[in-house]
Design a protein around this motif. Sequence first.
Motif, PDB file in Angstrom:
ATOM      1  N   VAL A  86       0.833  -1.203   0.000  1.00 41.69           N
ATOM      2  CA  VAL A  86       0.000   0.000   0.000  1.00 41.69           C
ATOM      3  C   VAL A  86       0.868   1.254   0.000  1.00 41.69           C
ATOM      4  CG1 VAL A  86      -1.649   1.329   1.373  1.00 41.69           C
ATOM      5  CG2 VAL A  86      -1.983  -1.124   1.047  1.00 41.69           C
ATOM      6  N   ALA A  87       1.958   1.236   0.768  1.00 39.71           N
ATOM      7  CA  ALA A  87       2.857   2.391   0.777  1.00 39.71           C
ATOM      8  C   ALA A  87       3.442   2.632  -0.611  1.00 39.71           C
ATOM      9  CB  ALA A  87       3.975   2.172   1.796  1.00 39.71           C
ATOM     10  N   ASP A  88       3.775   1.561  -1.319  1.00 41.06           N
ATOM     11  CA  ASP A  88       4.319   1.702  -2.671  1.00 41.06           C
ATOM     12  C   ASP A  88       3.290   2.306  -3.618  1.00 41.06           C
ATOM     13  OD1 ASP A  88       6.422   1.004  -4.732  1.00 41.06           O
ATOM     14  OD2 ASP A  88       4.736  -0.154  -5.501  1.00 41.06           O
ATOM     15  N   ARG A  89       2.051   1.846  -3.561  1.00 42.63           N
ATOM     16  CA  ARG A  89       1.016   2.382  -4.439  1.00 42.63           C
ATOM     17  C   ARG A  89       0.601   3.790  -4.029  1.00 42.63           C
ATOM     18  NH1 ARG A  89       1.813  -2.437  -4.800  1.00 42.63           N
ATOM     19  NH2 ARG A  89       1.110  -3.814  -6.465  1.00 42.63           N
ATOM     20  N   SER A  90       0.621   4.055  -2.749  1.00 44.83           N
ATOM     21  CA  SER A  90       0.311   5.412  -2.294  1.00 44.83           C
ATOM     22  C   SER A  90       1.375   6.402  -2.760  1.00 44.83           C
ATOM     23  CB  SER A  90       0.198   5.434  -0.761  1.00 44.83           C
ATOM     24  OG  SER A  90      -0.141   6.722  -0.302  1.00 44.83           O
ATOM     25  N   ALA A  91       2.638   5.983  -2.722  1.00 50.62           N
ATOM     26  CA  ALA A  91       3.719   6.850  -3.219  1.00 50.62           C
ATOM     27  C   ALA A  91       3.562   7.101  -4.716  1.00 50.62           C
ATOM     28  CB  ALA A  91       5.073   6.212  -2.919  1.00 50.62           C
ATOM     29  N   ALA A  92       3.179   6.075  -5.469  1.00 49.82           N
ATOM     30  CA  ALA A  92       2.971   6.256  -6.908  1.00 49.82           C
ATOM     31  C   ALA A  92       1.804   7.206  -7.173  1.00 49.82           C
ATOM     32  CB  ALA A  92       2.713   4.907  -7.572  1.00 49.82           C
ATOM     33  N   ALA A  93       0.726   7.087  -6.384  1.00 51.26           N
ATOM     34  CA  ALA A  93      -0.404   8.011  -6.537  1.00 51.26           C
ATOM     35  C   ALA A  93       0.008   9.443  -6.191  1.00 51.26           C
ATOM     36  CB  ALA A  93      -1.566   7.564  -5.653  1.00 51.26           C
ATOM     37  N   ASP A  94       0.825   9.591  -5.160  1.00 51.75           N
ATOM     38  CA  ASP A  94       1.355  10.919  -4.833  1.00 51.75           C
ATOM     39  C   ASP A  94       2.167  11.482  -5.989  1.00 51.75           C
ATOM     40  OD1 ASP A  94       0.187  10.936  -2.353  1.00 51.75           O
ATOM     41  OD2 ASP A  94       1.961  10.187  -1.303  1.00 51.75           O
ATOM     42  N   ASP A  95       2.958  10.625  -6.635  1.00 51.96           N
ATOM     43  CA  ASP A  95       3.758  11.083  -7.774  1.00 51.96           C
ATOM     44  C   ASP A  95       2.869  11.510  -8.933  1.00 51.96           C
ATOM     45  OD1 ASP A  95       6.155  10.701  -6.490  1.00 51.96           O
ATOM     46  OD2 ASP A  95       6.501   8.697  -7.317  1.00 51.96           O
ATOM     47  N   VAL A  96       1.781  10.780  -9.152  1.00 51.61           N
ATOM     48  CA  VAL A  96       0.870  11.144 -10.239  1.00 51.61           C
ATOM     49  C   VAL A  96       0.325  12.548 -10.024  1.00 51.61           C
ATOM     50  CG1 VAL A  96      -1.399  10.652 -11.239  1.00 51.61           C
ATOM     51  CG2 VAL A  96       0.226   8.802 -10.875  1.00 51.61           C
ATOM     52  N   VAL A  97      -0.124  12.826  -8.787  1.00 46.50           N
ATOM     53  CA  VAL A  97      -0.756  14.114  -8.505  1.00 46.50           C
ATOM     54  C   VAL A  97       0.272  15.225  -8.329  1.00 46.50           C
ATOM     55  CG1 VAL A  97      -2.259  15.344  -6.896  1.00 46.50           C
ATOM     56  CG2 VAL A  97      -2.726  12.961  -7.457  1.00 46.50           C
ATOM     57  N   GLY A  98       1.367  14.916  -7.616  1.00 43.00           N
ATOM     58  CA  GLY A  98       2.281  15.979  -7.228  1.00 43.00           C
ATOM     59  C   GLY A  98       3.528  16.132  -8.063  1.00 43.00           C
ATOM     60  N   ARG A  99       3.857  15.143  -8.921  1.00 42.04           N
ATOM     61  CA  ARG A  99       5.099  15.255  -9.675  1.00 42.04           C
ATOM     62  C   ARG A  99       4.909  14.976 -11.162  1.00 42.04           C
ATOM     63  NH1 ARG A  99       9.868  10.903  -9.467  1.00 42.04           N
ATOM     64  NH2 ARG A  99       8.270   9.908 -10.754  1.00 42.04           N
ATOM     65  N   SER A 100       4.448  13.777 -11.499  1.00 44.61           N
ATOM     66  CA  SER A 100       4.431  13.366 -12.906  1.00 44.61           C
ATOM     67  C   SER A 100       3.487  14.224 -13.744  1.00 44.61           C
ATOM     68  CB  SER A 100       4.015  11.895 -13.014  1.00 44.61           C
ATOM     69  OG  SER A 100       4.899  11.079 -12.286  1.00 44.61           O
ATOM     70  N   GLN A 101       2.241  14.391 -13.273  1.00 44.61           N
ATOM     71  CA  GLN A 101       1.303  15.158 -14.089  1.00 44.61           C
ATOM     72  C   GLN A 101       1.684  16.637 -14.156  1.00 44.61           C
ATOM     73  OE1 GLN A 101      -1.291  17.545 -13.873  1.00 44.61           O
ATOM     74  NE2 GLN A 101      -1.775  17.106 -16.035  1.00 44.61           N
ATOM     75  N   PRO A 102       2.092  17.264 -13.042  1.00 45.91           N
ATOM     76  CA  PRO A 102       2.564  18.655 -13.178  1.00 45.91           C
ATOM     77  C   PRO A 102       3.750  18.801 -14.124  1.00 45.91           C
ATOM     78  CG  PRO A 102       2.056  18.186 -10.889  1.00 45.91           C
ATOM     79  CD  PRO A 102       1.963  16.881 -11.629  1.00 45.91           C
ATOM     80  N   LEU A 103       4.684  17.846 -14.085  1.00 44.65           N
ATOM     81  CA  LEU A 103       5.823  17.930 -15.000  1.00 44.65           C
ATOM     82  C   LEU A 103       5.374  17.748 -16.452  1.00 44.65           C
ATOM     83  CD1 LEU A 103       8.648  16.006 -13.110  1.00 44.65           C
ATOM     84  CD2 LEU A 103       8.565  18.435 -13.664  1.00 44.65           C
ATOM     85  N   LEU A 294      -8.299   7.052 -10.168  1.00 49.90           N
ATOM     86  CA  LEU A 294      -7.231   7.207 -11.154  1.00 49.90           C
ATOM     87  C   LEU A 294      -7.727   6.905 -12.568  1.00 49.90           C
ATOM     88  CD1 LEU A 294      -4.316   5.594  -9.117  1.00 49.90           C
ATOM     89  CD2 LEU A 294      -4.598   8.012  -9.684  1.00 49.90           C
ATOM     90  N   ASP A 295      -8.661   5.956 -12.700  1.00 44.67           N
ATOM     91  CA  ASP A 295      -9.250   5.702 -14.015  1.00 44.67           C
ATOM     92  C   ASP A 295     -10.020   6.925 -14.514  1.00 44.67           C
ATOM     93  OD1 ASP A 295      -8.216   3.173 -14.194  1.00 44.67           O
ATOM     94  OD2 ASP A 295     -10.030   2.164 -13.479  1.00 44.67           O
ATOM     95  N   ASP A 296     -10.783   7.554 -13.604  1.00 48.74           N
ATOM     96  CA  ASP A 296     -11.505   8.773 -13.982  1.00 48.74           C
ATOM     97  C   ASP A 296     -10.528   9.890 -14.356  1.00 48.74           C
ATOM     98  OD1 ASP A 296     -13.936   7.582 -13.571  1.00 48.74           O
ATOM     99  OD2 ASP A 296     -14.227   8.411 -11.559  1.00 48.74           O
ATOM    100  N   ALA A 297      -9.430   9.994 -13.599  1.00 47.62           N
ATOM    101  CA  ALA A 297      -8.440  11.028 -13.911  1.00 47.62           C
ATOM    102  C   ALA A 297      -7.834  10.807 -15.288  1.00 47.62           C
ATOM    103  CB  ALA A 297      -7.343  11.032 -12.849  1.00 47.62           C
ATOM    104  N   ARG A 298      -7.619   9.555 -15.642  1.00 47.86           N
ATOM    105  CA  ARG A 298      -7.047   9.268 -16.966  1.00 47.86           C
ATOM    106  C   ARG A 298      -8.071   9.502 -18.067  1.00 47.86           C
ATOM    107  NH1 ARG A 298      -4.732   3.343 -18.371  1.00 47.86           N
ATOM    108  NH2 ARG A 298      -2.945   4.072 -17.144  1.00 47.86           N
ATOM    109  N   GLN A 437      -8.880  16.746  -9.463  1.00 48.92           N
ATOM    110  CA  GLN A 437      -9.930  16.341  -8.531  1.00 48.92           C
ATOM    111  C   GLN A 437     -10.073  14.818  -8.493  1.00 48.92           C
ATOM    112  OE1 GLN A 437     -13.736  18.032  -9.466  1.00 48.92           O
ATOM    113  NE2 GLN A 437     -14.704  17.341  -7.575  1.00 48.92           N
ATOM    114  N   ALA A 438     -10.110  14.181  -9.666  1.00 53.88           N
ATOM    115  CA  ALA A 438     -10.264  12.729  -9.708  1.00 53.88           C
ATOM    116  C   ALA A 438      -9.036  12.019  -9.142  1.00 53.88           C
ATOM    117  CB  ALA A 438     -10.519  12.277 -11.147  1.00 53.88           C
ATOM    118  N   ALA A 439      -7.848  12.499  -9.471  1.00 58.23           N
ATOM    119  CA  ALA A 439      -6.631  11.869  -8.956  1.00 58.23           C
ATOM    120  C   ALA A 439      -6.518  12.042  -7.443  1.00 58.23           C
ATOM    121  CB  ALA A 439      -5.407  12.453  -9.653  1.00 58.23           C
TER     122      ALA A 439
END
Length: 476
Positions: A86-103, A294-298, A437-439
Motif C-alpha cells: 500500500v505504501a508503494d502504491r500510495s507513493a505512486a499516486a502521490d507522484d501522479v498528482v504531485g510530480r508526474s502530471q505537473p511535469l 485514477l481511471d476517472d483522472a485518466r 480532482q479525480a486523482a
Amino acid sequence: MTPAPYTAPGAAPVHSAAVPAPAPASSPSPSPDAATAGPHTPRGAWAEARARLRTALTTEPGRLRVIGAVLAALVVAFGAVTALEVADRSAAADDVVGRSQPLSADAAHVYRSLADADTAAASGFLAGAQEPAGVRERYEEDIATAARLLVKAAATTDGSSASAREIATLNEQLPQYTGLIERARAANRQGLPLGGAYLRYANQRMTKEMLPAAQRLYEAETARLAQDDEDARAWPVLSLGAGVLVLGVLAWAQRREYRRTNRVLNRGLLAATAATTVVLLWLAAGHTLARTGLDDARAHGQDSLKVLNEARISSLKARANENLTLVARGAVLTDDGKSDKYETDHVAAMAALDSALDRARRLADDKAGGDPVADARRWQGEWRERHTGARQTDDAGDYEGALAKVLGGEDSTGAAFDQVDAALRKALDHEQAEFTQAADRGRAALTGLAAGAAALAFLGAVGAVLGINRRLSEYR
C-alpha cells in the motif's frame, strides 16, 4: 586317571613340564573416544532440536505452541506485506498528482510558450518597424515562461534521464533563438531585407531543433506519468493472497479447537480473525476506490489534456506559418519546388487541428468541457475562411491588403486565432481541474491504509497468541 610315566631302574626321575593354559583371545583396544565417553554422552544441538520438535508434535500442548507461533507469524507477515504494498502504491499516486502530471503539464506549457513566442515574433515583424507593445509583451512573457519552466523541470528531473538531455538542449538553444530574433528586429527597424532572413532562420531553429526537443520532453514526462499511474493502479495481489491464506489458517485453527473441545468461540482467535478481515476488506475497498479515481483522472482528464495540448500546438503552428507566408513572400518553397512551404505547413497544421478538435469533443464528458471545444471549432472555421480571403488578396498582388486581413482588427485571421486559442485555454483549464480532482480522490482512498494494516495486524497477532495461551493454561 593318567598313569605315571615309566622310569628305568637307577635313572633319575623325570618330571613333566607344566603346560601353560592357552591365553584368552585378546579383544581390540578401545578407541580414545570410547575410553573417555561415559554412559550419558550429550547429543548434538540439531539432534536435540529434532527431539524437542518430535516431542512438541506428539503432545497437545506442544502442538498448540506451534500453532500459536505460526498464526502470529502469518498475521504479522500479512500486515507487513500489506503495509509495504500500500505504501508503494500510495507513493505512486502521490507522484501522479504531485510530480508526474505537473511535469507533463509543464512540458506541454514549454512547447506552447515556445511556439507562441515564435508566432508573436512573426506577428511583430509583420507589423513593421514599430512593433505593437502588446505583441512584444506577449513574446517576452512566452520566453520568460519557457525559461522558468525549464529551470523548474531541471530541478525535478534525474540528471541522467532523457528529459534532462532535452532540457539541456533547450537551455542551449533558447538564448541563440532570442539573439536571432533581436537581429531580425534591428534590421527590420532599419528597413533592411536582412531582417526577414534572420526571422526565417530563427523560425527554422525553432521548428527544426527547439520544438522537437520540447516535444520529446513532453513525451518523456507523459511516459513517466503513465508509468506512475500504472504503478498506483496495480492490484496488491500478494497482500490479497496473504490475507486469504491467513483467514484460512485461522478458520482451520478454530475448527480444530471446536472438534477437540466442543467450544464454539475462542475470543483471541476470533479477534485475530476480525482484525485480518478488516484489513483485507479495507485493502480491497480502498484499492478499488483508488483505481476508480485514477481511471476517472485518466479518462476524463489526462486523455483530454493530451488531445487539447495537441490542438493548441497545431493552432500555434498554423498561425506561425500563416505569418511566415507573408514574411517570406514566396521565397521558401517545398522540396519539390512547386508550392510555398509555409502555406503548405499552415494547411497541414489546420488539418491536425481539425482532427484534435474532433477527438477533444468526443472526450468531453460535460458541458463545461464541451462548450469551449465547440467554440474553438466554430472560430477555426471562421479563421479558415478569413485565411482563404487573405491568400486570394496576396495572390492578386495586394500585399498590404493581405497584411491587413492577417494582422488587422476584429475581421482578421489574427482575431479568429485569438478566439481559438482562448477557447482551447479554457478547455485545458477545465480538464486540468477535472484531472486533479479525480486523482486526489484516488490518492485519498489509500490514506491511512498502510499504518492501519500494520496496527491491526499487530493486534491480530496478539489475539492469536492470547487465544492459544488460554488453551495452554488448561494443561497446567
